[in-house]
Design a protein around this motif. Structure first.
Motif, PDB file in Angstrom:
ATOM      1  N   GLY A 184       0.823  -1.195   0.000  1.00 11.05           N
ATOM      2  CA  GLY A 184       0.000   0.000   0.000  1.00 11.05           C
ATOM      3  C   GLY A 184       0.859   1.247   0.000  1.00 11.05           C
TER       4      GLY A 184
ATOM      5  N   THR B 266      -3.441   9.598   4.313  1.00  8.04           N
ATOM      6  CA  THR B 266      -4.095   8.351   3.927  1.00  8.04           C
ATOM      7  C   THR B 266      -3.072   7.219   3.893  1.00  8.04           C
TER       8      THR B 266
ATOM      9  N   THR C 222      -2.921   3.109   2.939  1.00  2.78           N
ATOM     10  CA  THR C 222      -3.646   1.996   2.336  1.00  2.78           C
ATOM     11  C   THR C 222      -2.864   0.706   2.518  1.00  2.78           C
TER      12      THR C 222
ATOM     13  N   CYS D 209      -3.534  -4.034   2.528  1.00  2.00           N
ATOM     14  CA  CYS D 209      -4.401  -5.188   2.315  1.00  2.00           C
ATOM     15  C   CYS D 209      -3.929  -6.319   3.214  1.00  2.00           C
TER      16      CYS D 209
ATOM     17  N   ARG E  42      -9.100  -5.326   1.558  1.00  2.00           N
ATOM     18  CA  ARG E  42      -8.298  -4.100   1.547  1.00  2.00           C
ATOM     19  C   ARG E  42      -8.656  -3.162   2.685  1.00  2.00           C
TER      20      ARG E  42
ATOM     21  N   LEU F 182      -7.930   0.894   4.610  1.00  2.00           N
ATOM     22  CA  LEU F 182      -7.538   2.282   4.451  1.00  2.00           C
ATOM     23  C   LEU F 182      -7.669   2.973   5.802  1.00  2.00           C
TER      24      LEU F 182
ATOM     25  N   TRP G 122      -7.702   6.848   7.160  1.00  2.00           N
ATOM     26  CA  TRP G 122      -7.793   8.247   6.729  1.00  2.00           C
ATOM     27  C   TRP G 122      -7.802   9.139   7.947  1.00  2.00           C
TER      28      TRP G 122
ATOM     29  N   TRP H 141      -9.903   5.322  -3.829  1.00  2.00           N
ATOM     30  CA  TRP H 141      -9.417   4.049  -3.284  1.00  2.00           C
ATOM     31  C   TRP H 141     -10.176   2.857  -3.856  1.00  2.00           C
TER      32      TRP H 141
ATOM     33  N   THR I 252      -3.946  -1.623  -4.586  1.00  2.00           N
ATOM     34  CA  THR I 252      -4.263  -0.707  -3.495  1.00  2.00           C
ATOM     35  C   THR I 252      -3.955   0.701  -3.898  1.00  2.00           C
TER      36      THR I 252
END
Length: 224
Positions: free
Chosen positions: A96, A107, A109, A111, A119, A121, A123, A180, A224
């Motif tokens: 990611g 952000t 990211t 998985c 996946r 994320l 934020w 995303w 990702t």
């Protein structure tokens, strides 16, 4: 003469009392002022752009502490009884990026390792007085179609660090979710989307309220 001296001493005493009272008031205000978490250490991991230093961030013990301290809601989307912070760690552990927008939004990211159709994320709005932190997980329904099949079903779970209105998700978060989830201008088939309160109560949300594209992919990407 004695009267003048007495007045001078009285004036000095009054000034000292006023000064001490003001000092105590300032200390009281500082004590009562809400303490905000310092997340400035995260910015270093957004460089070099555009991908940042994901592996280095995961190796920083402060990141595990951040997840543990900020993500406390009960969760059932990934193993019953597993703390949300541990589920988030699993969903962010694979490949990611770490990126920033407008010197305010951060952000991260990732998985699930060896299962990159699952996946995650993280934020963060670090420009707010009280930073808003939201963990999002996109899950493939393993009991249905394989993830590369057309219309393979996915679910999307949002866990804010405080309750937010599922009908009024921050616009910048919507934009981030759109980017995303999208791949080559299309999005996976998200059949269930929920925003979860801090007590674990889920609220169903429509994809349009989350800013997610309704143009469905003919096949789903695991990137990702």
């Amino acid at each position: 003469m004695n009267m003048r001296r007495s007045l001078q001493l009285a004036a000095i005493t009054l000034l000292l009392v006023i000064g001490a009272t003001a000092a105590r008031a300032q200390l009281h205000l500082k004590h009562d002022k809400p303490q905000t978490e310092d997340f400035s250490w995260l910015w270093q991991y957004t460089q070099p752009a555009p991908d940042g230093q994901k592996a280095a961030l995961l190796a920083d013990s402060r990141f595990a502490d951040l997840l543990k301290n900020e993500l406390k809601a009960p969760q059932t989307f990934w193993g019953n009884g597993l703390p949300l912070s541990e589920a988030a760690s699993a969903f962010l552990s694979g490949k990611g990026h770490v990126t920033s927008t407008a010197n305010r939004y951060l952000t991260i990211t990732g998985c699930v390792v060896a299962q990159c159709t699952q996946r995650g994320l993280l934020w963060m709005d670090l420009g707010a007085t009280k930073p808003l932190i939201v963990f999002a997980a996109m899950r493939w329904d393993e009991q249905s179609r394989t993830p590369d099949e057309k219309d393979a079903p996915f679910s999307l779970w949002l866990f804010p660090d405080r309750n937010i209105d599922p009908l009024h998700v921050p616009l910048q978060l919507q934009s981030t979710l759109a980017d995303w989830t999208r791949s080559d201008g299309c999005a996976p088939q998200i059949r269930l989307a929920a925003v979860v309160d801090t007590d674990g109560t889920p609220h169903l949300a429509t994809t349009d309220k989350l800013g997610i594209s309704s143009i469905i992919c003919t096949s789903n990407s695991t990137g990702t």
